[in-house]
Design a protein around this motif. Structure first.
Motif, PDB file in Angstrom:
ATOM      1  N   VAL A   1       0.841  -1.199   0.000  1.00 18.13           N
ATOM      2  CA  VAL A   1       0.000   0.000   0.000  1.00 18.13           C
ATOM      3  C   VAL A   1       0.873   1.245   0.000  1.00 18.13           C
ATOM      4  CG1 VAL A   1      -1.580   1.378   1.424  1.00 18.13           C
ATOM      5  CG2 VAL A   1      -2.065  -1.037   0.994  1.00 18.13           C
ATOM      6  N   LEU A   2       1.883   1.275   0.855  1.00 17.97           N
ATOM      7  CA  LEU A   2       2.768   2.437   0.906  1.00 17.97           C
ATOM      8  C   LEU A   2       3.490   2.648  -0.417  1.00 17.97           C
ATOM      9  CD1 LEU A   2       4.242   2.166   4.513  1.00 17.97           C
ATOM     10  CD2 LEU A   2       2.603   3.848   3.656  1.00 17.97           C
ATOM     11  N   ALA A   3       3.921   1.569  -1.051  1.00 19.59           N
ATOM     12  CA  ALA A   3       4.602   1.688  -2.346  1.00 19.59           C
ATOM     13  C   ALA A   3       3.665   2.293  -3.394  1.00 19.59           C
ATOM     14  CB  ALA A   3       5.114   0.324  -2.801  1.00 19.59           C
ATOM     15  N   LEU A   4       2.422   1.822  -3.440  1.00 17.73           N
ATOM     16  CA  LEU A   4       1.460   2.360  -4.407  1.00 17.73           C
ATOM     17  C   LEU A   4       1.160   3.821  -4.108  1.00 17.73           C
ATOM     18  CD1 LEU A   4      -0.495   2.148  -6.770  1.00 17.73           C
ATOM     19  CD2 LEU A   4      -2.213   1.289  -5.167  1.00 17.73           C
ATOM     20  N   LEU A   5       0.913   4.148  -2.849  1.00 18.08           N
ATOM     21  CA  LEU A   5       0.600   5.528  -2.489  1.00 18.08           C
ATOM     22  C   LEU A   5       1.755   6.464  -2.826  1.00 18.08           C
ATOM     23  CD1 LEU A   5      -1.247   5.053   0.930  1.00 18.08           C
ATOM     24  CD2 LEU A   5      -2.253   5.380  -1.350  1.00 18.08           C
ATOM     25  N   GLN A   6       2.977   6.014  -2.614  1.00 17.10           N
ATOM     26  CA  GLN A   6       4.145   6.830  -2.947  1.00 17.10           C
ATOM     27  C   GLN A   6       4.254   7.042  -4.458  1.00 17.10           C
ATOM     28  OE1 GLN A   6       7.183   4.642  -0.867  1.00 17.10           O
ATOM     29  NE2 GLN A   6       6.842   5.768   1.031  1.00 17.10           N
ATOM     30  N   GLN A   7       3.953   6.018  -5.240  1.00 21.42           N
ATOM     31  CA  GLN A   7       3.966   6.163  -6.700  1.00 21.42           C
ATOM     32  C   GLN A   7       2.895   7.141  -7.154  1.00 21.42           C
ATOM     33  OE1 GLN A   7       3.451   2.086  -7.885  1.00 21.42           O
ATOM     34  NE2 GLN A   7       5.616   1.830  -8.350  1.00 21.42           N
ATOM     35  N   LEU A   8       1.700   7.023  -6.599  1.00 23.11           N
ATOM     36  CA  LEU A   8       0.616   7.936  -6.961  1.00 23.11           C
ATOM     37  C   LEU A   8       0.955   9.370  -6.568  1.00 23.11           C
ATOM     38  CD1 LEU A   8      -2.441   5.753  -5.860  1.00 23.11           C
ATOM     39  CD2 LEU A   8      -1.678   6.197  -8.208  1.00 23.11           C
ATOM     40  N   ALA A   9       1.565   9.546  -5.406  1.00 24.80           N
ATOM     41  CA  ALA A   9       1.948  10.884  -4.958  1.00 24.80           C
ATOM     42  C   ALA A   9       3.053  11.453  -5.852  1.00 24.80           C
ATOM     43  CB  ALA A   9       2.401  10.845  -3.501  1.00 24.80           C
ATOM     44  N   ALA A  10       3.988  10.620  -6.268  1.00 24.93           N
ATOM     45  CA  ALA A  10       5.092  11.083  -7.137  1.00 24.93           C
ATOM     46  C   ALA A  10       4.550  11.580  -8.479  1.00 24.93           C
ATOM     47  CB  ALA A  10       6.093   9.950  -7.356  1.00 24.93           C
ATOM     48  N   GLU A  11       3.429  11.037  -8.920  1.00 25.87           N
ATOM     49  CA  GLU A  11       2.793  11.457 -10.161  1.00 25.87           C
ATOM     50  C   GLU A  11       1.773  12.575  -9.928  1.00 25.87           C
ATOM     51  OE1 GLU A  11       3.462  10.482 -13.284  1.00 25.87           O
ATOM     52  OE2 GLU A  11       5.044   9.119 -12.597  1.00 25.87           O
ATOM     53  N   ASN A  12       1.715  13.070  -8.695  1.00 28.46           N
ATOM     54  CA  ASN A  12       0.778  14.129  -8.301  1.00 28.46           C
ATOM     55  C   ASN A  12      -0.687  13.729  -8.522  1.00 28.46           C
ATOM     56  OD1 ASN A  12       2.719  16.057  -7.449  1.00 28.46           O
ATOM     57  ND2 ASN A  12       3.194  16.413  -9.595  1.00 28.46           N
ATOM     58  N   LEU A  13      -0.977  12.444  -8.347  1.00 27.67           N
ATOM     59  CA  LEU A  13      -2.341  11.947  -8.471  1.00 27.67           C
ATOM     60  C   LEU A  13      -3.075  11.970  -7.132  1.00 27.67           C
ATOM     61  CD1 LEU A  13      -1.622   8.995 -10.896  1.00 27.67           C
ATOM     62  CD2 LEU A  13      -2.606  11.225 -11.461  1.00 27.67           C
ATOM     63  N   ILE A  14      -2.294  11.923  -6.048  1.00 23.98           N
ATOM     64  CA  ILE A  14      -2.848  12.016  -4.710  1.00 23.98           C
ATOM     65  C   ILE A  14      -1.932  12.895  -3.875  1.00 23.98           C
ATOM     66  CG2 ILE A  14      -3.956   9.738  -4.784  1.00 23.98           C
ATOM     67  CD1 ILE A  14      -1.684   8.770  -2.868  1.00 23.98           C
ATOM     68  N   GLU A  15      -2.437  13.299  -2.720  1.00 20.31           N
ATOM     69  CA  GLU A  15      -1.646  14.067  -1.775  1.00 20.31           C
ATOM     70  C   GLU A  15      -1.550  13.271  -0.482  1.00 20.31           C
ATOM     71  OE1 GLU A  15      -2.149  18.091   0.891  1.00 20.31           O
ATOM     72  OE2 GLU A  15      -3.038  18.074  -1.124  1.00 20.31           O
ATOM     73  N   LEU A  16      -0.314  13.028  -0.052  1.00 24.43           N
ATOM     74  CA  LEU A  16      -0.107  12.331   1.215  1.00 24.43           C
ATOM     75  C   LEU A  16       0.081  13.377   2.301  1.00 24.43           C
ATOM     76  CD1 LEU A  16       2.406   9.550   0.127  1.00 24.43           C
ATOM     77  CD2 LEU A  16      -0.043   9.336   0.508  1.00 24.43           C
ATOM     78  N   ARG A  17      -0.570  13.160   3.416  1.00 18.32           N
ATOM     79  CA  ARG A  17      -0.437  14.063   4.554  1.00 18.32           C
ATOM     80  C   ARG A  17       0.178  13.298   5.715  1.00 18.32           C
ATOM     81  NH1 ARG A  17      -6.381  16.764   4.193  1.00 18.32           N
ATOM     82  NH2 ARG A  17      -6.111  17.658   2.140  1.00 18.32           N
ATOM     83  N   PRO A  18       1.060  13.965   6.449  1.00 14.24           N
ATOM     84  CA  PRO A  18       1.712  13.284   7.593  1.00 14.24           C
ATOM     85  C   PRO A  18       0.749  12.975   8.706  1.00 14.24           C
ATOM     86  CG  PRO A  18       2.523  15.558   7.349  1.00 14.24           C
ATOM     87  CD  PRO A  18       1.527  15.299   6.269  1.00 14.24           C
TER      88      PRO A  18
END
Length: 67
Positions: A50-67
């Motif tokens: 899950v973390l790997a996918l979320l990081q990929q999506l965030a790198a493509e600016n498709l999602i925003e990760l919040r701390p």
């Protein structure tokens, strides 16, 4: 699809499930817990994937990760 990036993205069934589950803000821990109930995998594997996918999506600016 990202018009901004000029790219088309595709996800497998599990990736699509995750995409649908993050349509509204969700804690990673809650997302992983829900996925563990749905899929036959241990919590460590689910969290890692899950973390790997979320990081990929965030790198493509498709999602925003919040701390």
């Amino acid at each position: 699809m990202s018009v901004e990036n000029g790219a088309y993205y595709s996800l497998d069934a599990v990736g699509s499930d995750i995409w649908n589950r993050i349509e509204s803000p969700v804690l990673v821990a809650d997302l992983c817990a829900a996925l563990q109930q749905e899929y036959d995998a241990d919590d460590q594997t689910i969290r890692r994937d899950v973390l790997a996918l979320l990081q990929q999506l965030a790198a493509e600016n498709l999602i925003e990760l919040r701390p």
